[in-house]
Each structure stands twice: as structure tokens, then as C-alpha cells.
Enzyme design. Structure first.
Site, PDB file in Angstrom:
ATOM      1  N   ASN A  31       0.561  -1.200   0.219  1.00 38.13           N
ATOM      2  CA  ASN A  31       0.014   0.207   0.425  1.00 38.13           C
ATOM      3  C   ASN A  31       0.687   0.961  -0.259  1.00 38.13           C
ATOM      4  O   ASN A  31       0.337   2.510   0.438  1.00 38.13           O
ATOM      5  CB  ASN A  31      -1.038  -0.157   1.080  1.00 38.13           C
ATOM      6  N   ASP A 106       5.389 -16.396  15.105  1.00 40.82           N
ATOM      7  CA  ASP A 106       6.643 -16.883  15.980  1.00 40.82           C
ATOM      8  C   ASP A 106       6.049 -16.453  17.623  1.00 40.82           C
ATOM      9  O   ASP A 106       4.898 -15.438  17.557  1.00 40.82           O
ATOM     10  CB  ASP A 106       7.388 -15.264  15.684  1.00 40.82           C
ATOM     11  N   ASP A 208      10.479 -17.800  20.843  1.00 44.22           N
ATOM     12  CA  ASP A 208      11.814 -16.325  21.227  1.00 44.22           C
ATOM     13  C   ASP A 208      12.315 -16.871  22.477  1.00 44.22           C
ATOM     14  O   ASP A 208      11.634 -16.714  23.699  1.00 44.22           O
ATOM     15  CB  ASP A 208      10.408 -15.406  20.776  1.00 44.22           C
ATOM     16  N   GLU A 267      14.154 -20.700  19.833  1.00 42.62           N
ATOM     17  CA  GLU A 267      14.973 -20.123  19.994  1.00 42.62           C
ATOM     18  C   GLU A 267      15.974 -20.125  21.668  1.00 42.62           C
ATOM     19  O   GLU A 267      15.424 -20.236  22.379  1.00 42.62           O
ATOM     20  CB  GLU A 267      14.675 -19.212  19.695  1.00 42.62           C
ATOM     21  N   HIS A 342      17.209 -12.760  11.000  1.00 44.94           N
ATOM     22  CA  HIS A 342      16.522 -11.642  11.105  1.00 44.94           C
ATOM     23  C   HIS A 342      17.752 -10.854  12.475  1.00 44.94           C
ATOM     24  O   HIS A 342      17.683  -9.361  13.003  1.00 44.94           O
ATOM     25  CB  HIS A 342      15.341 -10.841  11.380  1.00 44.94           C
ATOM     26  N   ASP A 343      18.319 -11.681  13.466  1.00 42.46           N
ATOM     27  CA  ASP A 343      19.356 -10.815  15.031  1.00 42.46           C
ATOM     28  C   ASP A 343      20.796 -11.242  14.286  1.00 42.46           C
ATOM     29  O   ASP A 343      21.471 -11.166  14.729  1.00 42.46           O
ATOM     30  CB  ASP A 343      18.984 -12.307  15.602  1.00 42.46           C
TER      31      ASP A 343
HETATM   32  C1  NOJ Z   1      14.813 -12.973  19.820  1.00 45.07           C
HETATM   33  C2  NOJ Z   1      14.190 -11.631  18.644  1.00 45.07           C
HETATM   34  O1  NOJ Z   1      14.957 -13.065  17.374  1.00 45.07           O
HETATM   35  C3  NOJ Z   1      14.976 -10.445  18.564  1.00 45.07           C
HETATM   36  O2  NOJ Z   1      14.753  -9.836  17.594  1.00 45.07           O
HETATM   37  C4  NOJ Z   1      14.515  -9.673  19.649  1.00 45.07           C
HETATM   38  O3  NOJ Z   1      14.945  -8.931  20.050  1.00 45.07           O
HETATM   39  C5  NOJ Z   1      14.218 -10.350  21.564  1.00 45.07           C
HETATM   40  N1  NOJ Z   1      14.154 -11.775  21.061  1.00 45.07           N
HETATM   41  C6  NOJ Z   1      13.536  -9.612  22.199  1.00 45.07           C
HETATM   42  O4  NOJ Z   1      12.811 -10.470  21.395  1.00 45.07           O
END
Ligand code: NOJ
Length: 572
Positions: A31, A106, A208, A267, A342-343
Site C-alpha cells: 500500500n 513467532d 522467542d 530459540e 533477522h538477528d
Molecule cells: C529474539 C528475537 O529474535 C529478537 O529479534 C528480539 O529482539 C529478542 N528476541 C527479544 O524478543
């Protein structure tokens, strides 16, 4: 293939799929507000299907003030308006399922946003019914014992709140207070929310920071010596050893996961391979798979935050970590493998070589590694194109709170912020969060508006449209590999055997069932390498099953490997 007919013990769909991770904010904007969204993602489902992946992991799309890009949730059961609506999520579930692809959401349950109604209530008064949903430390007890925060300009995980003259705990940002898992009502509320999503048809969750949920609520003092000796000065190792962790995970399994055809991926920061089976051993009824951080710690110095070692990483150490973690699940449990998400920065920049002459080959080599190890691969969007780090110059280019708060912390300490900015060009999380590069147009086909974060200028030559049309592109190479994994069950279930463990350039291993299968040879270097194949491994023929280059120099069992060349051979 013969092996297609053979009996394999403990088969499961989640061991066979390639997982494709979609970072919704940066995938496709529909959008023009510059933010990727669910309708955008829906418009790309045929693309995702064309990849040959079997499971999509979608980063959080729930209501959130968005301080930590959706990892600060203010309502678990609604969709963040900038991403779309519940109808869009329903369409996503249906659209993926129609294409034979499953969906993983997630699950962020170590903390909420400070804007979650539970926390808004909790902070109002000491006798509020939501008070015990979080961890509070009343001021009359004095200052709380030191706890470390990952995202705080003072690295202090306790935040003083004047309304009730108390501190609350936040392992991440102050806007992400930690939930109190000791409280059975909290746990029940969370289980109810998980059922809500499962009943909608999602196929599982990525959990997470799940190793952090259990805390010693007496909050004992931790001395610097103890932290150093027992936890390598890394708070993650302390945080992941909470007293009731496995009790909670088992309870969650029994309450919500048990008996459903679904998958959970934890994770697990701070855990060692010796701990792994406690999470995923079939008999324990906790979780299905986990992802560890041992590989990610490699190649950083121990002197500063995410500081790349100028020497890079040693391939022998890389092999050791991935081999040991493969072995940890050799007969029980099951592992995952990833090189970026993404981390983390882009895998090409971190583990390959993003210089123009090496980027295509090294990106294909890393893809080969991920898809031929004995573990379920988690593949991050954009890596199939060989996207690289954007390498921002200035702090104002960054959007990520990890980078922004660490910068403030270093500044306060009088540290070297310029060095920090140079380090972040390699290790910063925003490198992986720049938009998907769909085409060569001004905004890479990602948005018609202004993107929420800069788009990598290399999209003019690294993009999906160009690669789709090129049979030699990283994109089409990725598609070939996902197809090969489906054809050769050895690549999924076969035993993993490492050869030449000490070789610093070549990573060679086999994946076999009853002695036959596939040999993988990877030149993890930017040089030509002469390599003698292990003698005990007879090749079925000298034509490789897959080659990331157009040529092969081989005499009998001696190879001259091009920089970053990756080869798969069938064994007799
Ligand atoms: C792990 C996530 O992958 C990350 O992106 C996030 O900043 C931290 N946990 C806190 O939720």
C-alpha cells in the site's frame, strides 16, 4: 532412488522441509507506506512456492508499539494494522496450505510490550490483580541485584517505576517487561492464546528467547567472579539456566502441543550441546527442535560487543561446532541449521565473501552447506538471491534498538563509537532487515513509497527478476537444491561423517544411508585449492551431481577447486 523405498525410523515432515523465514516488514509492501505487509506477502506466495520450501516462519505480525520490530507485543490476538488484518492472516494460512506449505508463527512469551493491558494494569498499584504477571522489586528492599539488559543504554535490566515505588525486570528493552512464569495464571493465559492460533490452523511456532522464561525469583546476587567462572561473562548462559525451565516446557507441551500435528522450534540462547536433548528428546515431551548460537559466536572477539575478529573465523572451528551439533542429534532428537536470520548480518557477508568476484559462488556454497547438513535448514529471505550487508555509515541510518542502545551505552562509557559503527557494518542486525530486492527499479520493487529503512543500492544487479531469468543464478541454484533434497533422502536422514577436520579451506563430508549416498566438497576460501578426495570414498562417477561453477578440474581423485566452489558427488 533405492533409498526412497527403504525404511527410515522416526520420519517427520518437519525434518524434511526447508524452512523459509519471512521478515514481513521488509518482504513486500502493498500500500505504499514503505512497510512490508501481509497483502504484499500474499502477492508473493507463488514465488515462495517456486522455491521448493515446505514451511514459512513469519516474524511477529501482532499488535505492537514496534520498539523492537514486533518483539514487543501489546495484543497477542490481533494483527498490527500496518501489517494488515486477521482476514489477511487467514488468507495466508489458506494460501500457503493450498500450495503445500505450512506456517510457523513467532511466539514471544518471555516478555510483552509495556503497552500490553496486563502491564498497564500491573504497574498501577501493588495490589492490582495483574501485579504478579511481571517481576517487581519494591524499593524498600533497596536496589535490586544486578541483572543485565540486552537493549538498555545502561545495560540495567531493572527499571524504576515511580507509580508504585518499585523496579520491574526487563531482560530486553525497558518497554519489554519480562512475564512472571511462576504465576500459573500467566501460564494459562499464554496456553489459551497459543490454542487460539492453533485452532486457526497454524502449523507451529518459533519460540522467542524461550530459555529465559524461568527465573530464580529470589534474585540472588551474582558476583563478577561467578559470572566469569560459571557463565563465561555472558549473561545468556546464566539466564538460560532458570530453575523450572523444563517443568514449564513440559507443561506447555501437555497443555497445548501434545496430540497435534505441529512443530515447535525453540530459540535457545545460552545453551550448550550437552543441554540440547533436554529440550528435544522425544521421550521428554517438550519441544521438537531448537536453534543454538554457538556458530554465531564464532569470528567475534571477546573484547567488545559483536566485534568481528580481523582474522576472521577458522574453518576448523566452524566444522567442529557444526559437526558436534550434528552429532548431538545423531540418534535422538533433531537439529536445525542456519547461518543468518533477522538477528544476524547477511550470511554472505559474514560467512562468505561479498566482493563482486566471489559473491555468487560463495552465496551458492553457503546454500549448499545449509541444505546438505543433517538438520532442518532455516533459510532467511533474500539469502536465496545472495543479498549482502548494506554496511551503513552513520548511526542515523540504523533503526534497530540493539544498535541504537549499544551506541548510547558506548557513548556514555566514553568508548569508541566509530569503532562500534565499523563493527556494526559487519555484525549489525539491520544488515539483514533491508528490503527484499525484487527488481532493479528505484525501490527494488519493494514499495511504491519511501522504505522504512534504506534499500541496498546493489539491488540494481542483485534482484529476483534478473535471477529468475538466469539459470546460473543463486536463486535457481537454491531451487535446484531444495529439489535435490526431496529426491535424495540421504540428504535428510543420512548419517553425517566429516573428513579432514583440520583442513582450513575445505569442508568435506558425506551423507549416507547404509554406506551409499552423497559426498559434499566445499571450498570455504577465496583461493584455488588442490584437494585430494578421501581415498576410502569411491565415487559413482566423476560427474558431480551438483556444481556451483560451470567447470570442474579433476584428475582421478584430485580436485583443483575454484574459490568457493561447491560440489556434490554420488557415492558408489
Ligand atoms: C529474539 C528475537 O529474535 C529478537 O529479534 C528480539 O529482539 C529478542 N528476541 C527479544 O524478543
Amino acid at each position: 532412488m533405492e533409498t526412497l523405498h527403504m525404511e527410515i525410523k522416526d520420519k517427520a515432515w518437519w525434518k524434511e522441509v526447508v524452512i523459509y523465514q519471512v521478515y514481513p516488514r521488509s518482504f513486500k509492501d502493498s500500500n505504499g507506506d514503505g512497510i512490508g505487509d501481509l497483502p504484499g506477502l500474499l502477492s508473493k506466495l507463488d514465488y515462495i512456492q517456486s522455491l521448493g520450501v515446505g514451511l514459512v516462519w513469519l516474524n511477529p505480525v501482532f499488535a505492537s508499539p514496534n520498539e523492537d520490530n514486533g518483539y514487543d507485543i501489546s495484543n497477542f490476538e490481533t494483527i498490527q494494522p500496518e501489517f494488515g488484518t486477521m482476514a489477511d492472516i487467514n488468507a495466508l494460512i489458506t494460501g500457503l496450505h493450498a500450495r503445500g506449505i505450512k506456517l510457523l508463527l513467532d511466539l514471544v512469551i518471555n516478555h510483552t510490550s509495556d503497552q500490553h493491558p496486563w502491564f498497564i494494569e500491573s504497574r498501577k498499584s501493588r495490589d492490582n490483580q495483574y501485579r504478579d504477571y511481571y517481576h517487581w522489586w519494591p524499593a524498600e528492599k533497596g536496589e535490586p541485584p544486578k541483572r543485565f539488559s540486552f537493549f538498555d543504554p545502561d545495560q540495567n535490566a531493572w527499571k524504576y517505576d515511580v507509580a508504585t515505588d518499585s523496579w520491574y525486570l526487563h531482560y530486553f528493552a525497558a518497554s519489554q517487561p519480562d512475564l512472571n512464569w511462576e504465576n500459573p495464571v500467566v501460564r494459562q493465559q499464554i496456553y489459551q492464546m497459543i490454542r487460539f492460533w492453533l485452532d486457526k490452523g497454524v502449523d507451529g511456532f518459533r519460540l522467542d528467547a524461550i530459555t529465559y522464561i524461568a527465573k530464580d525469583i529470589n534474585f540472588p546476587e551474582i558476583t563478577e567472579d561467578e559470572l566469569k567462572e560459571k557463565y563465561e561473562n555472558n549473561w545468556s548462559y546464566y539466564y538460560s539456566k532458570g530453575p523450572k525451565l523444563h517443568e514449564y516446557l513440559h507443561e506447555m507441551n501437555q497443555e497445548v502441543f501434545k496430540g497435534r500435528d505441529m512443530v515447535t522450534i525453540a530459540e535457545t540462547p545460552g545453551i550448550e550441546k550437552e543441554d540440547a536433548l533436554k529440550f528435544v528428546h522425544e521421550d521428554r515431551q517438550e519441544l521438537h527442535m531448537l536453534y543454538h548460537f554457538k556458530g554465531m559466536e564464532l569470528g567475534y572477539t571477546h573484547h567488545a560487543f559483536k566485534q568481528p575478529d580481523p582474522e576472521g573465523y577458522k574453518l576448523s572451528e566452524f566444522k567442529k561446532i557444526y559437526s558436534e551439533w550434528s552429532d548431538a542429534f545423531a540418534s535422538e532428537g533433531w537439529g536445525t541449521i542456519y547461518l543468518g536470520n533477522h538477528d544476524q548480518p547477511r550470511m554472505l557477508t559474514r560467512w562468505g565473501n561479498d566482493a563482486p568476484e566471489f559473491r555468487l559462488a560463495s552465496s551458492k556454497l553457503l546454500t549448499t552447506f545449509l541444505l546438505t547438513m543433517r538438520a532442518t535448514p532455516i533459510f532467511y529471505n533474500g539469502d536465496e538471491l545472495g543479498m549482502s550487508n548494506i554496511k551503513f555509515e552513520k548511526i542515523s541510518d540504523y533503526r534497530d534498538i540493539e544498535t541504537l542502545y549499544m551506541y548510547q551505552y558506548i557513548q556514555k562509557q566514553g568508548g569508541d563509537v566509530d569503532q562500534f559503527l565499523r563493527d556494526q557494518q559487519i555484525s549489525g542486525r539491520d544488515n539483514a532487515r533491508t528490503p527484499m530486492q525484487w527488481d532493479a527499479s528505484e525501490n527494488a520493487g519493494f514499495t511504491s513509497g519511501e522504505s522504512w529503512i534504506s534499500i541496498n543500492p546493489d539491488h540494481v544487479y542483485i534482484n529476483e527478476t534478473a535471477q529468475d531469468a538466469d539459470s546460473n543464478s543463486p536463486l535457481n541454484y537454491f531451487r535446484k537444491l531444495t529439489a535435490l533434497r526431496k529426491e535424495y533422502l540421504e540428504l535428510i536422514y543420512g548419517a553425517y561423517t566429516l573428513y579432514d577436520a583440520a583442513h582450513e579451506q575445505v569442508y568435506c563430508y558425506t551423507r549416507t544411508i547404509n554406506g551409499s549416498g552423497i559426498m559434499v566438497v566445499l571450498n570455504f576460501s577465496s583461493e584455488l585449492v588442490h584437494y585430494q578426495l578421501p581415498e576410502e570414498l569411491p565415487l559413482k562417477n566423476s560427474e558431480p551431481l551438483l556444481n556451483n561453477e560451470t567447470s570442474l578440474q579433476m584428475e582421478i581423485n584430485r580436485l583443483i577447486l575454484l574459490p568457493w566452489q561447491a560440489l556434490l558427488f554420488e557415492l558408489e
